[in-house]
Scaffold this motif. Structure first.
Motif: not given
Length: 290
Positions: A214-217, A224-241, A246-252
Motif C-alpha cells: 500500500v502507498t498513501l501519499a 476508521a475501520g477501513t480496509e486498504v487492500g494490496s496494491g492500493c495507491h492513494l494520493v491526496d485522497t479522502t476515504v471514509g469510515d 482493492e487494488h485501487t489507484s486514486a488521486k485527488l
C-alpha cells in the motif's frame, strides 16, 4: 524546518544558493531566506558561515540585544533530525555552560558534525577569527580562546547526511520505519510494514488495516475501520469510515463511508464515490462520477 521549529526560535533563516529557486518556492515566505553566491548543496557548512557572516552587527551585539541566547546551525541535508533531539541538545548545551555544542553520531569526530549550537555573545568574535570554511572551525577558535566546546551523541540513523540517491534511499527506509511504527502504535494494522509506504502528511484513523504494497501519499486521509487492500495507491485522497478498497489507484478523489471500491479501480482527480457504493472490478471514474 519542522525539527528546528520545536525550539521555537526567535529568528529562523534558510540559506540557499543561486540555483535553489525551487527551495525558495517550497519555503514560500515561511521563514527568512538568505541567498548566497555559491552552491550550498555539497558545502552546507561554508554556506552557513557565509550567512552568519552577513548578519548585521545588531544581530550579534549584546549591547543592542542583551539576551544571551544561542544560535543553532543545522545542515538541511539531515532530513531525519528530530525536534526532540534538538531540544535535548539545547538543554545539555545550557546545563554545561559550554560556548558551543556539536551534535555527533556515535564514535564520529565533531569535525564532521553539521549541527552546532553556539552562544550568540561569542559567535561574532569567533566568526571574525575563522578562516577555514567549516562549522567545526568555530569550535577550534573557541577552544583557542579558552572556551569549552562540548559534544552530544545520537544514533547513526538520525544523522544520515543525504548527498546522493543512495543516501536518500537509506534515509527513506529509516523514515518509513518511524512513520509505520508510529501508526501501528495508534491502532493501525499493517500486514507487511517493510512494504507499506506512508507519507508523514497522511492521516489515518484507528482500526484501519493496510495490506502489503500500500502507498498513501500527500494529504490522504483514511477513515476508521477501513480496509486498504494490496496494491492500493492513494494520493491526496479522502476515504471514509468502514470502506473496502482493492487494488485501487486514486488521486485527488473522495470515497464515502462504507463504499467498496475495486478490484483494479482507477479514480481520476475530482472523482467522488458516494457512501455505500459498490463499484465492482475494473471501475474507472473521472470528476463527473458520483
Amino acid at each position: 524546518m519542522d525539527a528546528v521549529d520545536a525550539l521555537r526560535p526567535r529568528r529562523q533563516s534558510v540559506v540557499i544558493g543561486p540555483s535553489d529557486d525551487d527551495v525558495d518556492k517550497e519555503i514560500d515566505g515561511a521563514v527568512e531566506v538568505v541567498r548566497v553566491g555559491s552552491n550550498v548543496r555539497y558545502d552546507p557548512c561554508a554556506a552557513a558561515l557565509t550567512a552568519l557572516g552577513g548578519w548585521a552587527d545588531d544581530d550579534l551585539d549584546l549591547d543592542v540585544d542583551p539576551d544571551d541566547d544561542d544560535v543553532l546551525v543545522v545542515a538541511a541535508s539531515l532530513p531525519l533530525l528530530t525536534g526532540d533531539t534538538l531540544r535535548t541538545l539545547h538543554r545539555r548545551h545550557r546545563r554545561s555552560d559550554a560556548a558551543a555544542t556539536a551534535l555527533v553520531s556515535d564514535g564520529v569526530d565533531r569535525d564532521r558534525s553539521a549541527v552546532w549550537i553556539v552562544r550568540r555573545s561569542l559567535l561574532a568574535p569567533a566568526l571574525r577569527r575563522t578562516e577555514r570554511p567549516a562549522i567545526s572551525a568555530l569550535g577550534v577558535v573557541l577552544e583557542e580562546t579558552g572556551h569549552d566546546v562540548a559534544t552530544m551523541s545520537v544514533g547513526d540513523d538520525e544523522l544520515i547526511d543525504v548527498r546522493d540517491r543512495a543516501d536518500l534511499a537509506a534515509a527513506e527506509a529509516v523514515m518509513r520505519r518511524r512513520v509505520n511504527q508510529a501508526w501501528m502504535g495508534k491502532g493501525v494494522t499493517m500486514r507487511d510494514p517493510e512494504h507499506t509506504y506512508i507519507d508523514a502528511s497522511v492521516v489515518i484513523e484507528p482500526d484501519v488495516s493496510l495490506a502489503a504494497g500500500v502507498t498513501l501519499a500527500g494529504a490522504t486521509s483514511i477513515g476508521a475501520g477501513t480496509e486498504v487492500g494490496s496494491g492500493c495507491h492513494l494520493v491526496d485522497t479522502t476515504v471514509g469510515d468502514r470502506c473496502v478498497l482493492e487494488h485501487t489507484s486514486a488521486k485527488l478523489a473522495s470515497i464515502g463511508d462504507h463504499a467498496r471500491v475495486g478490484p483494479y479501480a482507477v479514480l481520476d482527480p475530482g472523482s467522488e464515490i458516494a457512501a455505500a457504493t459498490v463499484t465492482g472490478p475494473f471501475y474507472t471514474a473521472g470528476p463527473d462520477a458520483r
